[in-house]
Scaffold this motif. Structure first.
Motif, short mmCIF file in Angstrom:
data_model
loop_
_atom_site.label_atom_id
_atom_site.label_comp_id
_atom_site.label_asym_id
_atom_site.label_seq_id
_atom_site.Cartn_x
_atom_site.Cartn_y
_atom_site.Cartn_z
N ARG A 79 -0.59 10.67 -4.19
CA ARG A 79 -1.96 10.16 -4.16
C ARG A 79 -2.20 9.28 -5.34
NH1 ARG A 79 -4.41 14.98 -4.56
NH2 ARG A 79 -4.42 14.90 -6.75
N ASP A 80 -1.88 9.84 -6.49
CA ASP A 80 -2.05 8.84 -7.52
C ASP A 80 -1.23 7.56 -7.65
OD1 ASP A 80 -3.73 10.96 -8.65
OD2 ASP A 80 -2.22 11.67 -10.10
N ASP A 81 -0.08 7.65 -7.41
CA ASP A 81 0.88 6.41 -7.25
C ASP A 81 0.53 5.61 -6.19
OD1 ASP A 81 2.42 7.41 -9.31
OD2 ASP A 81 3.98 8.13 -8.15
N GLY A 82 -0.03 6.10 -5.13
CA GLY A 82 -0.60 5.29 -4.04
C GLY A 82 -1.59 4.47 -4.17
N ILE A 83 -2.49 5.23 -4.87
CA ILE A 83 -3.85 4.62 -5.30
C ILE A 83 -3.57 3.49 -6.00
CG2 ILE A 83 -5.93 4.68 -6.56
CD1 ILE A 83 -6.09 7.67 -5.74
N LYS A 84 -2.44 3.51 -7.15
CA LYS A 84 -2.34 2.30 -7.94
C LYS A 84 -1.54 1.23 -6.92
CE LYS A 84 -1.74 5.57 -11.91
NZ LYS A 84 -0.84 6.27 -12.76
N SER A 85 -0.46 1.79 -6.43
CA SER A 85 0.12 0.69 -5.61
C SER A 85 -0.73 -0.20 -4.58
CB SER A 85 1.24 1.40 -4.64
OG SER A 85 2.19 1.86 -5.54
N LEU B 5 -3.70 -1.79 4.89
CA LEU B 5 -3.16 -1.16 4.01
C LEU B 5 -4.00 -0.03 3.41
CD1 LEU B 5 -0.43 -0.27 2.69
CD2 LEU B 5 -1.11 -1.92 0.61
N ARG B 6 -5.09 -0.09 2.71
CA ARG B 6 -6.14 0.60 1.96
C ARG B 6 -6.65 1.77 3.33
NH1 ARG B 6 -8.30 1.82 -2.76
NH2 ARG B 6 -7.50 -0.28 -3.36
N PRO B 7 -7.06 1.11 4.54
CA PRO B 7 -7.45 2.41 5.46
C PRO B 7 -6.36 3.08 6.11
CG PRO B 7 -8.15 0.19 6.28
CD PRO B 7 -7.37 0.10 4.89
N THR B 8 -5.30 2.64 5.97
CA THR B 8 -4.01 3.38 6.56
C THR B 8 -3.75 4.27 5.44
OG1 THR B 8 -3.19 1.55 7.61
CG2 THR B 8 -1.66 3.21 7.44
N PHE B 9 -3.72 3.96 4.17
CA PHE B 9 -3.18 4.81 3.10
C PHE B 9 -4.23 5.96 2.97
CE2 PHE B 9 -4.20 6.21 -1.46
CZ PHE B 9 -2.82 6.78 -1.68
N GLU B 10 -5.65 5.60 3.16
CA GLU B 10 -6.55 6.70 3.18
C GLU B 10 -6.77 7.68 4.04
OE1 GLU B 10 -10.14 4.47 2.40
OE2 GLU B 10 -9.96 4.14 0.26
N ALA B 11 -6.43 7.17 5.43
CA ALA B 11 -6.08 8.16 6.47
C ALA B 11 -5.01 8.95 6.42
CB ALA B 11 -6.10 7.34 7.54
N THR B 12 -4.00 8.43 5.84
CA THR B 12 -2.69 9.13 5.63
C THR B 12 -2.87 10.13 4.82
OG1 THR B 12 -1.25 7.35 6.26
CG2 THR B 12 -0.12 9.04 4.96
N LEU B 13 -3.50 9.97 3.53
CA LEU B 13 -3.64 10.77 2.45
C LEU B 13 -4.52 11.94 2.92
CD1 LEU B 13 -2.98 11.33 -0.42
CD2 LEU B 13 -4.91 10.05 -1.10
N ALA B 14 -5.70 11.66 3.45
CA ALA B 14 -6.37 12.57 4.10
C ALA B 14 -5.81 13.62 5.14
CB ALA B 14 -7.73 11.96 5.03
N ALA B 15 -4.71 13.00 5.88
CA ALA B 15 -4.20 13.93 7.02
C ALA B 15 -3.22 14.75 6.07
CB ALA B 15 -3.39 13.09 8.03
N LEU B 16 -2.49 14.37 5.16
CA LEU B 16 -1.30 15.00 4.49
C LEU B 16 -2.20 16.28 3.70
CD1 LEU B 16 0.80 12.31 3.14
CD2 LEU B 16 1.21 13.84 4.88
#
Length: 140
Positions: free
Chosen positions: A30-36, A102-113
């Protein structure tokens, strides 16, 4: 946004492999993904393909680890294109749609995980200690 965000079989394998450290490692993702994601967006706005490569590469690798194939594939597309743009010396403007996804995909992915990793997933509320219709206490 990719249809199949998570390969749940790969997710379960990673969860089993990491055991007690799973939630901590997911927190790093989560933290690394937000930064990336932020670094990719910034590099795109600066029109700097060199600065796109590493955060896209990092996000791709970490996403694969958790079975987040939709996110991994999107990050890989950005990484590969950015490497190509570096070689041919052009700005990454053609990546506008990928970077926007990218951002909406990351956020949806993170929420699911995170929802799947939560110890509270799909638990029904207990009626223990609640008053029943007759005014008495229910303990079950």
């Amino acid at each position: 946004m990719p249809e199949n965000l998570i390969d749940w079989k790969a997710f379960a394998e990673t969860r089993n492999l990491l055991g007690a450290g799973f939630v901590r490692i997911l927190g790093y993702f989560r933290d690394d993904g937000i930064k990336s994601v932020a670094a990719i967006e910034e590099a795109f706005h600066l029109k700097d393909p060199v600065k796109l490569v590493m955060p896209a590469h990092t996000l791709k690798g970490e996403a694969w680890q958790f079975g987040a194939h939709g996110l991994a594939l999107l990050a890989e597309e950005i990484e590969v294109a950015a490497r190509h743009y570096v070689e041919i010396h052009i700005d990454p403007s053609e990546l506008v749609e990928k970077v926007a996804q990218l951002r909406p995909t990351f956020e949806a992915t993170l929420a699911a995980l995170e929802a799947e990793a939560s110890p509270l997933v799909e638990r029904k509320p207990s009626s223990f200690g609640q008053r029943n219709a007759l005014g008495g206490m229910s303990y079950g």
